[in-house]
Design an enzyme around this catalytic site. Structure first.
Site, PDB file in Angstrom:
ATOM      1  N   ARG A   1      15.043  20.173 -21.313  1.00 41.35           N
ATOM      2  CA  ARG A   1      13.716  19.774 -20.838  1.00 41.35           C
ATOM      3  C   ARG A   1      12.910  19.220 -22.014  1.00 41.35           C
ATOM      4  O   ARG A   1      12.785  19.869 -23.053  1.00 41.35           O
ATOM      5  CB  ARG A   1      13.009  20.980 -20.227  1.00 41.35           C
TER       6      ARG A   1
ATOM      7  N   LYS B   1       5.952  33.087 -20.678  1.00 40.66           N
ATOM      8  CA  LYS B   1       5.515  31.695 -20.814  1.00 40.66           C
ATOM      9  C   LYS B   1       4.003  31.570 -20.620  1.00 40.66           C
ATOM     10  O   LYS B   1       3.362  32.440 -20.015  1.00 40.66           O
ATOM     11  CB  LYS B   1       6.238  30.828 -19.790  1.00 40.66           C
TER      12      LYS B   1
ATOM     13  N   LYS C   1       1.056  28.479 -19.659  1.00 38.78           N
ATOM     14  CA  LYS C   1       0.872  27.104 -19.202  1.00 38.78           C
ATOM     15  C   LYS C   1      -0.589  26.683 -19.324  1.00 38.78           C
ATOM     16  O   LYS C   1      -1.493  27.425 -18.937  1.00 38.78           O
ATOM     17  CB  LYS C   1       1.338  26.969 -17.748  1.00 38.78           C
TER      18      LYS C   1
ATOM     19  N   CYS D   1      11.195  22.052  -6.034  1.00 35.94           N
ATOM     20  CA  CYS D   1      11.873  22.471  -7.254  1.00 35.94           C
ATOM     21  C   CYS D   1      13.352  22.117  -7.162  1.00 35.94           C
ATOM     22  O   CYS D   1      13.849  21.726  -6.111  1.00 35.94           O
ATOM     23  CB  CYS D   1      11.692  23.968  -7.480  1.00 35.94           C
TER      24      CYS D   1
ATOM     25  N   CYS E   1      12.916  29.853  -4.385  1.00 38.53           N
ATOM     26  CA  CYS E   1      12.707  31.278  -4.638  1.00 38.53           C
ATOM     27  C   CYS E   1      11.213  31.514  -4.799  1.00 38.53           C
ATOM     28  O   CYS E   1      10.418  30.567  -4.848  1.00 38.53           O
ATOM     29  CB  CYS E   1      13.484  31.723  -5.880  1.00 38.53           C
TER      30      CYS E   1
END
Length: 551
Positions: A74, A207, A209, A421, A466
């Site tokens: 990514r 994480k 964001k 996704c 999910c």
């Protein structure tokens, strides 16, 4: 109360020697496509995940063979910016080392899939040669920083994109491990000599964001981020930003301790304060985030558990001053705009997948556009592509390619407002299909839309395989969340502007039953909507009548 033990990821980070671990020697071993469990976690900080083709698992197991291992890479692309030359290089890499496609993500980045272990270093070096990298696009760090629109839209948009780059640079891990392992640079640090000045040895609990929003656009879904900055524009210039914190989509089925949450407004800052505010909030989460339960480790849980007043008071200790009250703003849509301007064209990219399909030569068409385009490409957080900076000399040629290859052929408003996704076959967390199934579902829903006269209605629609919510289904007007193979929870009631969480309308609906279920909802919406009422507002107003208990 007994003291909870730290999650094992904390040990991995602590022992990693600033993200090195055993990655160098592990990737020297090409006898297997797999890597050890610790390195599977550690490599995420370098912007890549180990995956396998789940479509092939059963057949390979029967043959006594290992899984079909490969890596997803990514890119780090603040604001989604990519030059035509970089696009062409990535397009070539997708053939040389990937699976022949590129994925535009919901965080304005490009993903390459299908890279084999033995090709990882060569792929990383090719990416580096075009002045790009994958560092910190995964892992317990600040992820790719997103920004509304393109810099050419207005001075406010340019300011937001400039800040996205500054924030990204400020919060990037300072380790030299990436260059040593992937780019064959000399090892400078050994033992305990290298330090991470901000993240420390264990980085963040999870994480983080960050997004910058320019009203009335909310194309980056600012309230779903750990930290968001919403531009306050006066007389065409940005005077500052309202700061929102504590958003996040991820949750787990049957685990009430996890939940999607919208960010709270915590104050206002000047443009000059944005980077400092970003760093201070990241440092606060570094010190107070939950390191015992990774499902409870995002900033949203820190704020939910300790309270917003505690958060704002504690932030003063890190920032050195209190933020003044928020100014307030108005948002209109979380979708993209496809009208185009004299200098730009926005292309709908179904599921964000850049691929070549029979009758739809998307990849080759974009390659031809990139060869002649003199401006820049911008990826949107809705998985679409903006061709920005079109000149009088190139406009006719670009439009000819778009028209001849039907890249902008008429789509329903719902399809244009849809994202999905990756899910199967490569995401290890997927419970159900998403990217591969949503187009099929929309084909069937399109029939209902035309039948009901709603084909131009923009209905924000998202699907995930999910409950982690990478495609942000919980703020959609219509959301599908994978529950099990071929089954989805259906969410309704999010706002068109992305300012509201939806609610669960039905659980575990079979994929074969979704078209009829959506048709009935759309039919009721057409008959019962008030003038100008969006699908999300209608489904919220009719919630009591729509839920099963009311029937």
């Amino acid at each position: 109360m007994p003291i909870k033990s730290l999650s094992d990821n904390e040990r991995i980070k602590l022992e990693s020697n600033c993200l090195r671990g055993r990655l160098a020697e592990v990737f020297d071993d090409t006898s297997t496509g797999d890597i050890p469990a610790d390195e599977q976690q550690l490599i995420k900080f370098h912007g890549t995940y180990l995956q396998d083709d789940r479509d092939k698992r059963i057949a390979l197991k029967r043959e006594g063979k290992d899984k079909a291992w490969s890596f997803m890479l990514r890119l780090r692309m603040p604001g989604g910016k990519v030059t035509p030359a970089q696009w062409l290089a990535m397009d070539k890499l997708s053939d040389t080392y990937g699976n022949g496609t590129m994925k535009l993500t919901t965080r304005q980045t490009i993903q390459l899939h299908g890279v084999l272990k033995g090709n990882m270093r060569a792929t990383m070096q090719e990416i580096h040669s075009i002045a790009m990298d994958t560092l910190a696009t995964c892992g317990d760090v600040t992820r790719n920083v997103t920004a509304s629109g393109t810099p050419g839209d207005s001075p406010a948009h340019r300011a937001a994109h400039d800040l996205a780059s500054l924030i990204s640079a400020e919060l990037l891990p300072k380790t030299h491990a990436y260059h040593e392992i992937w780019l064959n640079e000399e090892q400078i640090y050994t033992g305990e000599k290298e330090e991470e000045p901000m993240y420390g040895k264990t980085y963040l609990p999870r994480k983080f964001k960050i997004a910058l929003c320019v009203p009335p656009q909310n194309d980056i879904d600012v309230f779903t981020n750990d930290l968001g900055f919403v531009a306050i524009v006066e007389n065409g210039q940005t005077v500052g930003y309202d700061v929102v914190a504590g958003g996040g989509m991820g949750c787990a089925h049957n685990n009430p301790a996890t939940f999607p949450r919208l960010a709270d407004a915590i104050g206002f800052c000047t443009p000059e304060q944005v980077v400092a505010v970003s760093r201070a909030i990241v440092e606060l989460q570094r010190d107070f985030g939950d390191r015992t339960d990774r499902k409870h480790a995002r900033l949203k849980y820190t704020i939910a558990d300790r309270g917003l007043d505690w958060f704002k008071t504690t932030l003063v200790q890190y920032l050195g001053y209190a933020l003044p009250a928020s100014r307030g703003f108005k948002l209109e849509t979380s979708g993209d705009t496809f009208e185009g301007t004299s200098r730009s064209r926005t292309l709908y990219i179904e599921g964000g997948r850049i691929a070549e399909r029979p009758g739809y030569p998307l990849r080759s068409a974009l390659r031809e556009i990139a060869k002649l385009h003199e401006g820049t490409f911008y990826l949107t957080a809705n998985q679409n592509l903006v061709i920005d900076g079109i000149t009088n000399q190139t406009a006719a040629a670009i439009d000819r390619i778009i028209d001849e290859t039907k890249l902008n052929s008429r789509h329903t408003g719902m399809r244009l407002a849809s994202i999905a996704c990756v899910a199967l076959p490569t995401c290890p967390l997927a419970l159900a299909e998403s990217e591969r199934y949503l187009p099929e579902l929309l084909d069937r829903i399109d029939t209902s839309l035309h039948e009901l006269g709603l084909q131009n209605e923009s209905i924000i629609t998202r699907m995930t395989g999910c409950p982690n919510g990478c495609a942000r289904p919980y703020v959609a007007e219509l959301g599908f969340v994978g529950r099990a193979p071929g089954k989805y929870n259906v969410w309704l009631g999010g706002s068109h502007a992305g300012e509201r969480l939806g609610y669960v309308y039905r659980e575990s609906v079979k994929s074969d039953d979704l078209p009829a279920l959506v048709h009935d909802l759309l039919s009721a919406f057409r008959d019962e909507r008030q003038p100008g009422e969006s699908f999300g507002d209608w489904s919220l107003r009719k919630r009591d009548a729509l839920l099963p208990e009311a029937s």
